[in-house]
Write a protein that holds these residues in place. Structure first.
Motif, PDB file in Angstrom:
ATOM      1  N   ASP A 278      25.965  37.870   3.445  1.00  0.00           N
ATOM      2  CA  ASP A 278      25.898  39.238   3.942  1.00  0.00           C
ATOM      3  C   ASP A 278      27.319  39.749   4.200  1.00  0.00           C
ATOM      4  O   ASP A 278      28.105  39.084   4.890  1.00  0.00           O
ATOM      5  CB  ASP A 278      25.074  39.264   5.238  1.00  0.00           C
ATOM      6  N   PHE A 279      27.643  40.909   3.631  1.00  0.00           N
ATOM      7  CA  PHE A 279      29.037  41.388   3.689  1.00  0.00           C
ATOM      8  C   PHE A 279      29.465  41.712   5.118  1.00  0.00           C
ATOM      9  O   PHE A 279      30.642  41.625   5.456  1.00  0.00           O
ATOM     10  CB  PHE A 279      29.186  42.631   2.810  1.00  0.00           C
ATOM     11  N   LEU A 280      28.518  42.085   5.988  1.00  0.00           N
ATOM     12  CA  LEU A 280      28.896  42.518   7.337  1.00  0.00           C
ATOM     13  C   LEU A 280      29.100  41.320   8.271  1.00  0.00           C
ATOM     14  O   LEU A 280      30.080  41.259   9.003  1.00  0.00           O
ATOM     15  CB  LEU A 280      27.808  43.445   7.894  1.00  0.00           C
ATOM     16  N   THR A 281      28.176  40.352   8.216  1.00  0.00           N
ATOM     17  CA  THR A 281      28.205  39.253   9.187  1.00  0.00           C
ATOM     18  C   THR A 281      28.827  37.980   8.637  1.00  0.00           C
ATOM     19  O   THR A 281      29.215  37.101   9.406  1.00  0.00           O
ATOM     20  CB  THR A 281      26.779  38.938   9.648  1.00  0.00           C
ATOM     21  N   GLY A 282      28.906  37.875   7.307  1.00  0.00           N
ATOM     22  CA  GLY A 282      29.416  36.649   6.722  1.00  0.00           C
ATOM     23  C   GLY A 282      28.382  35.543   6.648  1.00  0.00           C
ATOM     24  O   GLY A 282      28.646  34.472   6.105  1.00  0.00           O
ATOM     25  N   LEU A 283      27.186  35.774   7.194  1.00  0.00           N
ATOM     26  CA  LEU A 283      26.119  34.779   7.114  1.00  0.00           C
ATOM     27  C   LEU A 283      25.465  34.841   5.742  1.00  0.00           C
ATOM     28  O   LEU A 283      25.700  35.755   4.961  1.00  0.00           O
ATOM     29  CB  LEU A 283      25.070  35.051   8.201  1.00  0.00           C
ATOM     30  N   LEU A 284      24.607  33.831   5.451  1.00  0.00           N
ATOM     31  CA  LEU A 284      23.841  33.879   4.221  1.00  0.00           C
ATOM     32  C   LEU A 284      22.974  35.133   4.213  1.00  0.00           C
ATOM     33  O   LEU A 284      22.533  35.608   5.264  1.00  0.00           O
ATOM     34  CB  LEU A 284      22.936  32.648   4.091  1.00  0.00           C
TER      35      LEU A 284
END
Length: 551
Positions: free
Chosen positions: A386-392
């Motif tokens: 995910d571009f905002l959180t950096g999570l998968l």
């Protein structure tokens, strides 16, 4: 001596080069020709199957569209005569019974119009009754008036689909009606005119056989419409009539209609505008309201001609491809021979240059590989995170969960799904704006990521929801982990500029049990999360989903 050695080396070099070129040429051309031949055979068979399938779809679509048009004509005919009857009944309502009888005097030559006479409002059946008792006072004798008088007023009857009733003076009612058979006769003539005017590709056409006896035999049907043989329309048909090869197409057609209501079948029939008789592929379907078999077909020699045309085009392309490949191999062989010759002449001067260039190329290749690896890592980051959180992201998490499901199914190792949702996140967006909401999402994701174990996986599941895959965790351990995450998230405010926001999260926990699917676990953990929201938010629920169902 040196000359002899150089000559031997040259002979060995050229012999080895020629042998290597021949081996390479064979290694390339033989698999290529084998594979090309297989592809050619496969495409040839697929062409035939696809053309036949397309022809069948075209036939079925043509018949289906024609039946829809017939049904529309039938409906519009009923509506047309219903409107006529309604208007005439209202006109009669302003007269007395004697005046209606005078205007609608029965025909002196019978109760029905002569065959072929267009049906009009003058052919409507008319019944005058006493309104209080329902007793029949008078009929004009048309449209099976005697049968109609046995139907109680207000009761529907399929034999008389069009009726219109109006009150008259002196306590009388007048009813106008038409038999279903009379209206269907009008609709049939209109539909026949339409079908005769239809022309399809390759001189195809629509024809209609009207069934008189579903058991078959002589006269089981009449030829209602046939643009190819218009002079035979109205002639009786027999299921015992063979084609020129002894097939019984009418019997095969009737059997298929009785069995399935539709069928594809083949037989031999005369071509349009020709005396040639050839095999025909046809599709027929029953229109039950008229007892019509509506059909169309295409001659198989037309299909074969199209198939052969496509096969010829494919064969020509295949031959051109082989020819081009042969020329390419020859050119490559010749070019290689020249290059080998030039290379041998300059071999001594090129060795040092080659080694130097090889070192440069190795350095450049390493540099390119490093850049490619970095680009791939960046691409993987974009595709799976995910571009905002950096999570998968959701897609990557679904793949990772699938791997864990397979592992647990094999080894029996436990794991949990933890679904977390930011409490009152909409209020944050509405109060502080979506930019602040994005900052909150990113910082909460960072807190979750840093608080998880190394083997656990977190993803932004959607909006303000996060899904955590806790490895080697049972229900109780998963609840403890979720409680830890809840404390970390809500333990201290989140600073955004000059503001400090107190953000909490609600967690639902569901443990894997053998036999459950990923979707079923998602439902369980969603039930737990929903229960947490109902309990006042900022809590962990790991028990509500045991046996519970989402409401």
């Amino acid at each position: 001596m040196d000359t002899i050695v150089r000559k031997k080396i040259r002979i060995f070099y050229y012999s080895s080069a020629l042998i290597a070129m021949a081996v390479v040429a064979l290694a390339v051309t033989v698999p290529y020709f084998i594979d090309s031949r297989k592809n050619y055979a496969l495409l040839t068979s697929e062409i035939e199957a696809s053309i036949i399938a397309a022809s069948k779809r075209t036939l079925e679509n043509s018949v289906t569209r024609t039946i829809q048009e017939i049904d529309t004509i039938r409906s519009s005919t009923l509506a047309e005569f219903k409107a006529l009857c309604d208007a005439q009944a209202q006109a009669f309502s302003r007269l007395d019974a004697q005046a209606v009888q005078t205007l609608a005097e029965p025909r002196r030559d019978g109760s029905h119009p002569p065959p072929g006479t267009p049906l009009t409002l003058a052919d409507a059946g008319i019944v005058i009754r006493e309104q209080a008792t329902g007793r029949v006072v008078w009929t004009n004798g048309r449209q099976d008036a005697d049968a109609f008088t046995h139907i109680k007023p207000g009761e529907a009857d399929a034999a008389f689909p069009v009726t219109a009733t109006a009150s008259m003076s002196q306590g009388m009612t007048v009813t106008l009606f038409f038999r279903s058979a009379s209206l269907d006769a009008v609709a049939k003539e209109r539909a026949k005119a339409l079908i005769r005017a239809v022309r399809l590709d390759n001189d195809s056409y629509i024809w209609v056989n009207e069934i008189r006896n579903y058991a078959g035999g002589d006269g089981y049907a009449i030829r209602a419409v046939n643009p190819n043989l218009p002079e035979t329309e109205g002639n009786p048909l027999s299921t015992n009539t063979p084609d020129i090869h002894g097939n019984l197409p009418y019997k095969e057609e009737l059997d298929g209609i009785n069995r399935d209501g539709e069928l594809y079948f083949k037989y031999y029939f005369k071509k349009v505008n020709s005396m040639k008789i050839t095999q025909k592929l046809s599709y027929a379907k029953l229109y039950k309201p008229f007892d019509w078999i509506v059909a169309t077909g295409v001659y198989t020699d037309d299909i074969d001609a199209l198939i052969q045309k496509r096969k010829k085009a494919l064969t020509d392309a295949y031959k051109a491809q082989i020819h081009s490949f042969g020329i390419l191999i020859s050119v490559v062989f010749a070019v290689c021979a020249v290059l080998f010759f030039v290379f041998e002449r300059r071999i001594n001067a090129m060795v040092s240059s080659f080694i130097s260039r090889l070192q440069e190329d190795d350095h450049e290749l390493r540099d390119k590989n490093d850049r490619l690896a970095a680009a791939y890592a960046q691409l993987e980051q974009v595709a799976y995170h995910d571009f905002l959180t950096g999570l998968l992201n959701r897609y990557a998490m679904s793949d990772r969960a699938g791997e864990e499901f397979s592992r647990s199914a094999r080894s029996g190792a436990p794991f949990c799904l933890i679904l977390a949702d930011i409490d009152n996140f909409k209020r944050i967006n509405d109060t502080h704006g979506h930019d602040v909401g994005d900052v909150v999402l990113a910082k909460i994701a960072r807190r979750l990521r840093t608080s998880l174990r190394q083997e656990d996986v977190a993803a932004r599941w959607g909006g303000e929801e996060f899904l955590i895959l806790a490895i080697d965790c049972d229900q109780d351990t998963g609840g403890i982990l979720a409680e830890k995450l809840r404390s970390v998230v809500g333990g201290k405010p989140i600073r955004v500029g000059e503001d400090e926001l107190h953000v909490t999260m609600t967690f639902g926990v569901a443990a894997y049990t053998p036999g459950k699917t990923f979707d079923e676990m998602l439902k369980d953990v969603d039930v737990c999360l929903y229960a947490g929201k109902q309990r006042g938010r900022n809590c962990v629920v790991a028990d509500a989903c045991r046996g519970a169902k989402a409401t």
